[in-house]
Design an enzyme around this catalytic site. Structure first.
Site, PDB file in Angstrom:
ATOM      1  N   ASP A  31       0.825  -1.232   0.043  1.00  0.00           N
ATOM      2  CA  ASP A  31       0.168   0.184   0.110  1.00  0.00           C
ATOM      3  C   ASP A  31       1.029   1.232   0.010  1.00  0.00           C
ATOM      4  OD1 ASP A  31      -3.375   0.600   1.090  1.00  0.00           O
ATOM      5  OD2 ASP A  31      -1.809   2.185   0.738  1.00  0.00           O
ATOM      6  N   ASP A  57       4.290   1.396  -3.903  1.00  0.00           N
ATOM      7  CA  ASP A  57       3.513   1.792  -5.182  1.00  0.00           C
ATOM      8  C   ASP A  57       3.190   0.729  -6.055  1.00  0.00           C
ATOM      9  OD1 ASP A  57       2.337   3.166  -7.231  1.00  0.00           O
ATOM     10  OD2 ASP A  57       3.218   4.917  -6.693  1.00  0.00           O
ATOM     11  N   THR A 132     -16.029  -2.210  -9.573  1.00  0.00           N
ATOM     12  CA  THR A 132     -17.010  -1.511  -8.966  1.00  0.00           C
ATOM     13  C   THR A 132     -18.363  -1.491  -9.989  1.00  0.00           C
ATOM     14  OG1 THR A 132     -18.027   1.101  -8.598  1.00  0.00           O
ATOM     15  CG2 THR A 132     -15.946   0.726 -10.215  1.00  0.00           C
ATOM     16  N   ASP A 133     -19.459  -1.410  -9.414  1.00  0.00           N
ATOM     17  CA  ASP A 133     -20.616  -1.383 -10.221  1.00  0.00           C
ATOM     18  C   ASP A 133     -20.915   0.066 -11.081  1.00  0.00           C
ATOM     19  OD1 ASP A 133     -21.357   0.604  -8.408  1.00  0.00           O
ATOM     20  OD2 ASP A 133     -23.307  -0.445  -7.619  1.00  0.00           O
ATOM     21  N   GLU A 134     -19.858   0.914 -10.804  1.00  0.00           N
ATOM     22  CA  GLU A 134     -20.141   2.259 -11.527  1.00  0.00           C
ATOM     23  C   GLU A 134     -19.627   2.089 -12.902  1.00  0.00           C
ATOM     24  OE1 GLU A 134     -18.726   5.815  -9.132  1.00  0.00           O
ATOM     25  OE2 GLU A 134     -19.194   4.442  -7.334  1.00  0.00           O
ATOM     26  N   TYR A 158     -13.402   8.669 -12.466  1.00  0.00           N
ATOM     27  CA  TYR A 158     -13.245   7.507 -11.358  1.00  0.00           C
ATOM     28  C   TYR A 158     -13.488   6.155 -12.389  1.00  0.00           C
ATOM     29  CZ  TYR A 158     -14.406   3.742  -8.060  1.00  0.00           C
ATOM     30  OH  TYR A 158     -14.526   2.655  -7.246  1.00  0.00           O
ATOM     31  N   SER A 159     -15.013   6.250 -12.462  1.00  0.00           N
ATOM     32  CA  SER A 159     -15.643   4.996 -13.185  1.00  0.00           C
ATOM     33  C   SER A 159     -14.745   4.479 -14.583  1.00  0.00           C
ATOM     34  CB  SER A 159     -16.925   4.894 -13.294  1.00  0.00           C
ATOM     35  OG  SER A 159     -17.443   5.856 -14.182  1.00  0.00           O
ATOM     36  N   LYS A 162     -11.693   2.835 -13.674  1.00  0.00           N
ATOM     37  CA  LYS A 162     -11.964   1.589 -13.349  1.00  0.00           C
ATOM     38  C   LYS A 162     -12.285   0.651 -14.452  1.00  0.00           C
ATOM     39  CE  LYS A 162     -11.958  -0.080  -9.769  1.00  0.00           C
ATOM     40  NZ  LYS A 162     -10.751  -0.638  -8.850  1.00  0.00           N
ATOM     41  N   LEU A 198     -20.128   9.379   1.439  1.00  0.00           N
ATOM     42  CA  LEU A 198     -21.521   9.665   2.178  1.00  0.00           C
ATOM     43  C   LEU A 198     -21.844   9.312   3.543  1.00  0.00           C
ATOM     44  CD1 LEU A 198     -24.234  11.081   1.425  1.00  0.00           C
ATOM     45  CD2 LEU A 198     -25.150   8.582   1.162  1.00  0.00           C
ATOM     46  N   ASN A 257     -30.342   8.554  -1.531  1.00  0.00           N
ATOM     47  CA  ASN A 257     -29.234   9.251  -0.462  1.00  0.00           C
ATOM     48  C   ASN A 257     -29.965   9.582   0.719  1.00  0.00           C
ATOM     49  OD1 ASN A 257     -27.236   8.395  -2.135  1.00  0.00           O
ATOM     50  ND2 ASN A 257     -27.042  10.347  -3.295  1.00  0.00           N
ATOM     51  N   ASP A 288     -25.365  19.996  -7.162  1.00  0.00           N
ATOM     52  CA  ASP A 288     -25.093  18.616  -7.432  1.00  0.00           C
ATOM     53  C   ASP A 288     -23.594  18.417  -8.022  1.00  0.00           C
ATOM     54  OD1 ASP A 288     -25.675  15.891  -7.534  1.00  0.00           O
ATOM     55  OD2 ASP A 288     -27.541  16.122  -9.196  1.00  0.00           O
ATOM     56  N   HIS A 292     -23.521  13.383 -12.296  1.00  0.00           N
ATOM     57  CA  HIS A 292     -23.963  12.715 -11.124  1.00  0.00           C
ATOM     58  C   HIS A 292     -24.836  11.592 -11.656  1.00  0.00           C
ATOM     59  CE1 HIS A 292     -25.126  12.625  -6.615  1.00  0.00           C
ATOM     60  NE2 HIS A 292     -24.975  11.388  -6.993  1.00  0.00           N
TER      61      HIS A 292
HETATM   62  P1  NAD Z   1      -9.803   3.534  -0.332  1.00  0.00           P
HETATM   63  O1  NAD Z   1      -9.469   4.714  -1.191  1.00  0.00           O
HETATM   64  O2  NAD Z   1     -10.373   3.517   1.114  1.00  0.00           O
HETATM   65  O3  NAD Z   1      -8.367   2.688  -0.372  1.00  0.00           O
HETATM   66  C1  NAD Z   1      -7.357   2.616  -1.415  1.00  0.00           C
HETATM   67  C2  NAD Z   1      -6.123   2.136  -0.748  1.00  0.00           C
HETATM   68  O4  NAD Z   1      -5.251   1.900  -2.099  1.00  0.00           O
HETATM   69  C3  NAD Z   1      -5.643   3.173   0.169  1.00  0.00           C
HETATM   70  O5  NAD Z   1      -4.689   2.473   1.234  1.00  0.00           O
HETATM   71  C4  NAD Z   1      -4.388   3.891  -0.770  1.00  0.00           C
HETATM   72  O6  NAD Z   1      -3.429   4.171   0.227  1.00  0.00           O
HETATM   73  C5  NAD Z   1      -3.937   2.449  -1.634  1.00  0.00           C
HETATM   74  N1  NAD Z   1      -3.397   3.054  -3.046  1.00  0.00           N
HETATM   75  C6  NAD Z   1      -3.909   4.318  -3.544  1.00  0.00           C
HETATM   76  N2  NAD Z   1      -2.874   4.213  -4.592  1.00  0.00           N
HETATM   77  C7  NAD Z   1      -1.987   3.408  -4.750  1.00  0.00           C
HETATM   78  C8  NAD Z   1      -0.767   3.075  -5.334  1.00  0.00           C
HETATM   79  N3  NAD Z   1      -0.583   3.671  -6.513  1.00  0.00           N
HETATM   80  N4  NAD Z   1      -0.027   2.066  -4.748  1.00  0.00           N
HETATM   81  C9  NAD Z   1      -0.491   1.123  -3.630  1.00  0.00           C
HETATM   82  N5  NAD Z   1      -1.529   1.670  -3.025  1.00  0.00           N
HETATM   83  C10 NAD Z   1      -2.328   2.572  -3.380  1.00  0.00           C
HETATM   84  O7  NAD Z   1     -10.759   2.655  -1.554  1.00  0.00           O
HETATM   85  P2  NAD Z   1     -11.756   1.528  -1.077  1.00  0.00           P
HETATM   86  O8  NAD Z   1     -13.220   2.118  -0.810  1.00  0.00           O
HETATM   87  O9  NAD Z   1     -11.232   0.731   0.021  1.00  0.00           O
HETATM   88  O10 NAD Z   1     -11.754   0.707  -2.504  1.00  0.00           O
HETATM   89  C11 NAD Z   1     -10.903  -0.504  -2.621  1.00  0.00           C
HETATM   90  C12 NAD Z   1     -11.451  -1.024  -3.935  1.00  0.00           C
HETATM   91  O11 NAD Z   1     -12.545  -1.434  -4.142  1.00  0.00           O
HETATM   92  C13 NAD Z   1     -11.024  -0.136  -4.975  1.00  0.00           C
HETATM   93  O12 NAD Z   1     -10.586  -0.788  -6.207  1.00  0.00           O
HETATM   94  C14 NAD Z   1     -12.527   0.455  -5.595  1.00  0.00           C
HETATM   95  O13 NAD Z   1     -12.592   1.029  -6.849  1.00  0.00           O
HETATM   96  C15 NAD Z   1     -13.306  -0.682  -5.214  1.00  0.00           C
HETATM   97  N6  NAD Z   1     -14.544  -0.447  -4.718  1.00  0.00           N
HETATM   98  C16 NAD Z   1     -14.971   0.147  -3.846  1.00  0.00           C
HETATM   99  C17 NAD Z   1     -16.267   0.440  -3.496  1.00  0.00           C
HETATM  100  C18 NAD Z   1     -16.709   1.259  -2.375  1.00  0.00           C
HETATM  101  O14 NAD Z   1     -17.847   1.442  -2.003  1.00  0.00           O
HETATM  102  N7  NAD Z   1     -15.763   1.933  -1.671  1.00  0.00           N
HETATM  103  C19 NAD Z   1     -17.345  -0.403  -4.043  1.00  0.00           C
HETATM  104  C20 NAD Z   1     -16.981  -1.057  -4.995  1.00  0.00           C
HETATM  105  C21 NAD Z   1     -15.621  -1.221  -5.554  1.00  0.00           C
HETATM  106  P1  TYD Z   2     -20.304   8.619  -2.456  1.00  0.00           P
HETATM  107  O1  TYD Z   2     -20.045   7.930  -0.961  1.00  0.00           O
HETATM  108  O2  TYD Z   2     -18.966   9.672  -2.869  1.00  0.00           O
HETATM  109  O3  TYD Z   2     -19.871   7.171  -3.409  1.00  0.00           O
HETATM  110  P2  TYD Z   2     -20.146   6.921  -4.976  1.00  0.00           P
HETATM  111  O4  TYD Z   2     -20.354   8.650  -5.594  1.00  0.00           O
HETATM  112  O5  TYD Z   2     -19.041   6.155  -5.368  1.00  0.00           O
HETATM  113  O6  TYD Z   2     -21.679   6.325  -5.084  1.00  0.00           O
HETATM  114  O7  TYD Z   2     -21.463   8.994  -2.600  1.00  0.00           O
HETATM  115  C1  TYD Z   2     -22.620   8.096  -2.464  1.00  0.00           C
HETATM  116  C2  TYD Z   2     -23.891   9.080  -2.905  1.00  0.00           C
HETATM  117  O8  TYD Z   2     -23.900  10.056  -1.940  1.00  0.00           O
HETATM  118  C3  TYD Z   2     -23.596   9.679  -4.227  1.00  0.00           C
HETATM  119  O9  TYD Z   2     -24.919   9.873  -5.042  1.00  0.00           O
HETATM  120  C4  TYD Z   2     -23.233  11.007  -3.889  1.00  0.00           C
HETATM  121  C5  TYD Z   2     -24.004  11.399  -2.603  1.00  0.00           C
HETATM  122  N1  TYD Z   2     -23.142  12.405  -1.811  1.00  0.00           N
HETATM  123  C6  TYD Z   2     -23.770  13.370  -1.063  1.00  0.00           C
HETATM  124  O10 TYD Z   2     -25.022  13.433  -1.568  1.00  0.00           O
HETATM  125  N2  TYD Z   2     -23.087  14.148  -0.423  1.00  0.00           N
HETATM  126  C7  TYD Z   2     -21.961  14.052  -0.121  1.00  0.00           C
HETATM  127  O11 TYD Z   2     -21.357  15.098   0.525  1.00  0.00           O
HETATM  128  C8  TYD Z   2     -21.046  12.968  -0.490  1.00  0.00           C
HETATM  129  C9  TYD Z   2     -19.723  12.786  -0.301  1.00  0.00           C
HETATM  130  C10 TYD Z   2     -21.939  12.043  -1.488  1.00  0.00           C
END
Ligand code: NAD
Ligand code: TYD
Length: 352
Positions: A31, A57, A132-134, A158-159, A162, A198, A257, A288, A292
């Site tokens: 990490d 990295d 991700t589903d995004e 982001y999406s 991914k 959120l 939300n 917004d 979005h």
């Molecule tokens: P996060 O942002 O909390 O954590 C990401 C981690 O990756 C951090 O510890 C960061 O230090 C590390 N990182 C970033 N860049 C790096 C690099 N270049 N080299 C090594 N480490 C690095 O993310 P998360 O929410 O835990 O998501 C983890 C994975 O799951 C991601 O691939 C994300 O796309 C996927 N995902 C997340 C969600 C969600 O709701 N959070 C849902 C579906 C999929």
């Molecule tokens: P988020 O947790 O950023 O996840 P994602 O955009 O990957 O789905 O946001 C979840 C939802 O909440 C999204 O529709 C954006 C909304 N949101 C707010 O309304 N206010 C906020 O301050 C944040 C961070 C997100």
């Protein structure tokens, strides 16, 4: 042993903790400790010899090659990513670098390593990509939930990054035979979630008496899954998943939300009542997010049918555990609210 990337982040950290609770197989955790990586989340395994933390990295090919050659993992579970949509709007470059180039680097290193393996070790090796589903884009109100064969229509930087990484993973299987699996999961929530997303943002702002910023009309829908259910889905895929397959992972929990924010306020009103009145008084509608996505929903029937996985938590049990965790771990929250994080809050919310 297994190699996990991004294991100091929200989901990767929960995965490492859960993995070591469930079995004795050691984990190498690579990490970069970006703003989202936090070793405090792994404090309970600080002295556990089964956990080898490597600060580095995923774009560093020489480092990844060395780790693979030294530790000879039987699997790579790839979480490391830039993960926040709002940050990707303000600065997409880091997303392309880590999510696309980083995944490419890992795939190339994994391919070189896998080629050196023989017999049962080669047969058993897996590269699991966490996505991700995004990547599927946005659903209309009456559209069916995303299945594994839906077209990719990513809308945010982001999406899109991914989606690009998913395509690389798919191609490395089809072209080079690398034994990959991919999971596309819906929104996670639970302990150790960075308070820019959120649910943890709303909890921490409410406790600080700050506005609860709801983007747009608050009617955007996400499909919420408790984080340890995502971890169990990944363990199941590692154990029983078919090479080359994609599995959608979700909690059958679609919620707008604004409903999430009201549920959080109600739980906080019960667990930590505020003399000033219900926390819902803090709800504030703000401008917004550009582009979005309106609705995400996951059809998780394939992983249930083929691998027998189902989530253990309902939304009601998971969200209560989450609020209780944040109330009990105020110090963890305070420690991640560093100077850099305060600057992000200004960048994202000041102009809304
Ligand atoms: P996060 O942002 O909390 O954590 C990401 C981690 O990756 C951090 O510890 C960061 O230090 C590390 N990182 C970033 N860049 C790096 C690099 N270049 N080299 C090594 N480490 C690095 O993310 P998360 O929410 O835990 O998501 C983890 C994975 O799951 C991601 O691939 C994300 O796309 C996927 N995902 C997340 C969600 C969600 O709701 N959070 C849902 C579906 C999929
Ligand atoms: P988020 O947790 O950023 O996840 P994602 O955009 O990957 O789905 O946001 C979840 C939802 O909440 C999204 O529709 C954006 C909304 N949101 C707010 O309304 N206010 C906020 O301050 C944040 C961070 C997100």
């Amino acid at each position: 042993m297994i190699l996990v990337t991004g294991g100091a982040g929200f989901i990767g950290g929960n995965f490492v903790l859960d993995w070591l609770r469930c079995n004795d197989e050691p984990v190498i955790n690579l990490d970069a400790l970006t703003y989202a990586g936090n070793l405090e989340s792994l404090a309970s395994i600080k002295d556990d010899p089964r956990h080898i933390f490597v600060h580095g990295d995923i774009c560093d090919r020489a480092l990844v090659d060395r780790l693979l050659a030294e530790h000879k993992p039987r699997a790579i579970v790839h979480f490391a990513a830039e993960s926040h949509v709002d940050r990707s709007i303000h600065g997409p470059g880091d997303f392309v670098r880590t999510n696309v180039e980083g995944t490419f680097t890992l795939l190339e290193a994994a391919r070189a390593y896998w080629t050196t393996l023989e017999g049962a070790a080669k047969e058993a090796f897996r590269f699991h990509h966490v996505s991700t589903d995004e990547v599927y884009g946005s659903l209309g109100p009456n559209d069916p939930a995303f299945t594994e064969t839906d077209t990719y229509e990513p809308n945010s930087p982001y999406s899109a990054s991914k989606a690009a990484s998913d395509h690389l993973v798919r191609a490395w299987h089809h072209t080079y035979g690398l034994p990959v699996t991919t999971s596309n999961c819906s929104n996670n929530y639970g302990p150790y979630h960075f308070p820019e997303k959120l649910i943890p943002l709303m909890i921490t702002n409410a406790l600080a008496g700050k506005p609860l910023p709801v983007y747009g009309d608050g009617q955007q829908i996400r499909d919420w899954l408790y984080v340890t259910d995502h971890c169990s889905a990944i363990r199941t895929i590692l154990e029983k998943g078919q090479v080359g397959e994609v599995y959608n992972v979700g909690g059958w929990n679609e919620k707008p939300n604004i409903e999430i924010v009201h549920v959080l306020c109600t739980l906080l009103d019960e667990l930590k009542p505020d003399v000033a009145g219900s926390y819902s008084r803090l709800i504030t509608y703000v401008t917004d997010r550009p582009g979005h996505d309106r609705r995400y929903a996951i059809d998780a029937r394939k992983i249930e049918r083929d691998l027998g996985w189902r989530p253990a938590e309902t939304f009601e049990t998971g969200i209560r555990k989450t609020v209780e965790w944040y109330l009990a771990n105020q110090e963890w929250v305070a420690n991640v609210q560093s100077g850099a994080y305060r600057q992000w809050l200004e960048t994202n919310y000041e102009a809304r």
